[in-house]
Every structure is written in C-alpha cells, then in structure tokens.
Design a protein around this motif. Structure first.
Motif: not given
Lengths: 208, 227
Positions: B71, B73-74, B76-77, B79-81, B83-84, B86-88
């Motif tokens: 896998d 294509s996954f 993590f880093e 994806m984390i970036n 998602i985070t 926006s701090a809303e």
C-alpha cells in the motif's frame, strides 16, 4: 524518556508500557485528544494518527473492497477527529469509544452513499458524536441494585470484568460472549467461575 | 412501562453499523425512550471500540509487512498536514425539534427523525401514513397513525415488520403495547393490532403485508399502502 516513532502502530510506546501486551493506554489517548481540542496541537494529533489510522484502515478494508475507499474512511475519520475533538468528553467515555463512533459513522455514510446514492449523512443523527445525557437512572436496577457489588466488579481483572459485565449486565449468553469476545466457550466459563469466586470472597470480606 | 426491546443480535449489528438506516433509526428511537437499552448500547460500543483498536494490534505483528508495502499510495505525513491545515473547529448544530400533525393531533418527532424528509400523508379510514424518504429499495419506513378505535386487519408479513410505538398504545392477541415498545415480527406471525385510544408508530417493513382473513383478503392490494 525517548520514544521512537516508526511506521508500525505497535511501536507507539509510552513511558508506562510495562508488558508487551495489547492493552491500550486510555489516559494517554484521552490526553492527546484533549490537547487537540484545546491547543489545536499537531504533535498530539500526529500521535493519535499513528495509533488509529493503520487500524482504521485495516478495519475499513474488511468493509470496502476498494483501497481508495478505505483511504477515504481514514481521511474522513481523522479529519473529523481534528475538527470535532472539542465534542469529546473524557468524563463520559474513552477516546477509543469516541473515535470508534466517528469511524463507524463515516463508514456507515459512505456505504449508504455507495448503495443508495444518497449523501444525506444520517449517521450523526443515529449515533450522535456529541454524547447526550445518558440517563443513568434505573438502567440496571433490576439486575444489580447493589452499588457495592458494582464497585467490587470494577476491581476484577479486565478479562474477568468483561465477562461478568457481559453476562450479568448485558444479559449475553455464554455462547454470545464467546462469539463476541472471540474466545473459546471454555475460557468464558472459567473466567466467569474465577470472577464469581473472587466476588464472593470480596463481598464476604466487606460484609464482616 | 416498556416491555419489548431489540434483541441482543440486533443491538450488536446496530453498534457495528451493519443495519440499514431504517432499522438503525428504529433502535435509536427506542433507546431515546429506554435507559436500559441506552446503557447496553453504551457498554457494547465501549467493548467493540476496545477490541477493534486492540485486536488489530496483535494482527499487525504478523501481517503488517506485507500490508504496508503493498500500500505505497498511503502517505500518512501529507494526510496529517492536509487535515491540520486549518485550525477551525466544527460548530455544533443546534438541536431542532420537529412536529408532525395527523388529523387534529400534533406530535413531537424523535430526535433521530428531525432531518429526514417525509412524504405526503395518505389516509385510508382511520389510518394515516407518511413515508420516510430513505431510499432503501424494498425496505419501507413510515410514520403510521391510527385514530382511536382503528386497527390494521389481520395480516402476516412476507418479510419482517418493525413497529416502534412513539405515542399512545395498541393491542393484539398477545397483549398491550405502550409508548417505547420495540416490536419486531417476522413472517410466521399473524396479528391484528387495534388501537383503543389511537397511536403513532414508526414502522419498517421489507415487503407488503399479507391479509389473511376472509373479506380482508380483498385488501391485499393495499397492503403495500400501509407499511
């Protein structure tokens, strides 16, 4: 304390990890989630991500044949965790329970979208991510009126507690418990026996 | 006092998210009125969560190598970036209450149904029915209102029929049912519910009713109508 971060989810180690068994450090997870909510802390979120994402991915892979969809579940679940962390209330339950709810809801909505082509996202109505007041009153009154007994149950080892609660509080049969916990029937029976012996001893002591 | 509850297997499937929306809602509606089932659900969810996020760990040790390498294509880093970025925080939608009126009586809907689209109300005699727009193929969910003294003629079910009593009461040859009762029937059951004082039910059925008695057999074409 130095904790090394590698790709494997098992390697998330905490200062207190005493034995290498599968037990979850709930206090730590809860603390991270709180930091995400209150401080918008990316480091804490990264810890949560490394703990949960691989597991969510594996669980959702069993529900979706398609790898892209299981990625979507991870992406959606973890971004909901980030954006809704303030709805988590550590006094009402474990972080694992809350994140499970978020994941189950994302999965449910995605499956419904695939099947019925509806994007109505009903899951948060069915299973609110923000826990309402669960009425504590009289739920177990019929089965266990004795608060003392409940307290004693809490002192049992985790494995026995699970079985006792399932059998007496949730009225599961021994077969259902074996199924549910993925254990042989014999194990359920012996845990129940051990737990009852212990309870008897404890209650006897307290009643002196 | 509520006497009829969903059985364990159903609660389990509900917690796992394996039931269709219509049945899941039926259980949520029941739980809204039943503290005992609320507790069971909470307990079971806690356990399932625990074992989901724990059992996986054990599995990981034997399968992770193959899994992660296949896998690629996954990432993590990133994806984390993402998602985070926006701090809303999400705002919490304010709970709304919705009511529905049948004939002259107005009822408050269970919380779960607040956002569901309802169809037009159809009336036959003392029965009124509004369909929920859930689009679940052969599974139909409705709000069924029976005026005082009304009832559904004796029938069986080709599939299952779930009734959750939202208000009022009704009875059949097995006894009386009250607000909150969760009544799941399958094909083998014949019954003829009657409501003395009227009632409102949430119903889910996966096929038409089948009327079994004498002249009522003429009603079979409208079995579809009721549930």
């Amino acid at each position: 304390m130095v904790t090394t971060q590698t790709q494997l989810p098992t390697s998330i180690s905490h200062d207190k990890s005493t034995h290498m068994n599968e037990s979850i450090d709930h206090a730590q997870l809860s603390e991270w989630l709180k930091q995400v909510a209150e401080l918008r802390c990316k480091v804490a979120f990264t810890h949560l991500f490394h703990f949960f994402a691989p597991k969510i991915q594996r669980i959702s892979r069993s529900k979706f044949p398609n790898e892209a969809q299981s990625h979507e579940v991870v992406q959606e679940t973890m971004s909901n965790v980030w954006r809704k962390a303030h709805l988590f209330d550590p006094d009402k339950g474990a972080a694992t329970t809350w994140i499970y709810t978020v994941m189950r809801n994302v999965t449910f909505d995605l499956l419904r979208k695939i099947k019925s082509n509806r994007e109505d996202n009903l899951s948060d109505d069915i299973w609110p991510v923000i826990e309402g007041e669960v009425s504590q009153d009289e739920a177990y009154e019929d089965h266990l009126e004795n608060k003392q007994l409940l307290d004693v149950i809490e002192t049992l080892p985790e494995a026995q507690k699970e079985v006792v609660k399932g059998f007496y509080l949730m009225e599961m049969s021994q077969e259902q418990l074996a199924n549910h916990l993925n254990l042989p029937l014999g194990t359920i029976k012996s845990r129940l026996r051990l737990a009852l012996a212990k309870l008897k001893g404890q209650l006897g002591e307290n009643n002196d | 006092m509520i006497k009829h509850h969903p059985k364990f297997e159903l609660i389990q499937a509900y917690v796992n998210g394996d039931l269709p929306a219509s049945l899941s809602m039926g259980i949520s509606i029941h739980a809204e009125m039943c503290p005992a089932c609320q507790q069971k659900i909470a307990q079971l969810t806690e356990q399932v969560a625990e074992s989901s996020f724990e059992a996986q760990t054990i599995e990981t040790e034997s399968t992770s190598i193959g899994d992660t390498s296949s896998d690629t294509s996954f990432d993590f880093e990133s994806m984390i970036n993402n998602i985070t970025l926006s701090a809303e925080l999400d705002e919490v939608a304010k709970p709304v209450t919705k009511t529905i009126t049948f004939k002259t009586k107005t009822y408050q809907l269970p919380k779960v149904l607040n956002r569901i689209k309802l169809g037009k109300t159809a009336n036959v005699g003392k029965l009124s029915r509004t369909r929920l727009q859930l689009d679940e193929d052969e599974i139909h969910s409705s709000l069924l209102h029976i005026n005082a003294g009304g009832g559904v003629p004796e029938h069986t079910h080709k599939g299952f029929e779930l009734t959750v009593l939202l208000d009022g009461s009704f009875s059949d040859d097995k006894g009386e049912y009250v607000k909150g009762d969760f009544i799941m029937l399958d094909t083998s059951i014949k019954h003829n519910p009657i409501s003395q004082d009227g009632c409102l039910c949430y119903t889910v059925a996966n096929d038409a009713l089948h009327f079994t008695q004498g002249i009522n057999k003429l009603l079979n074409p409208i079995g579809n109508f009721i549930y």
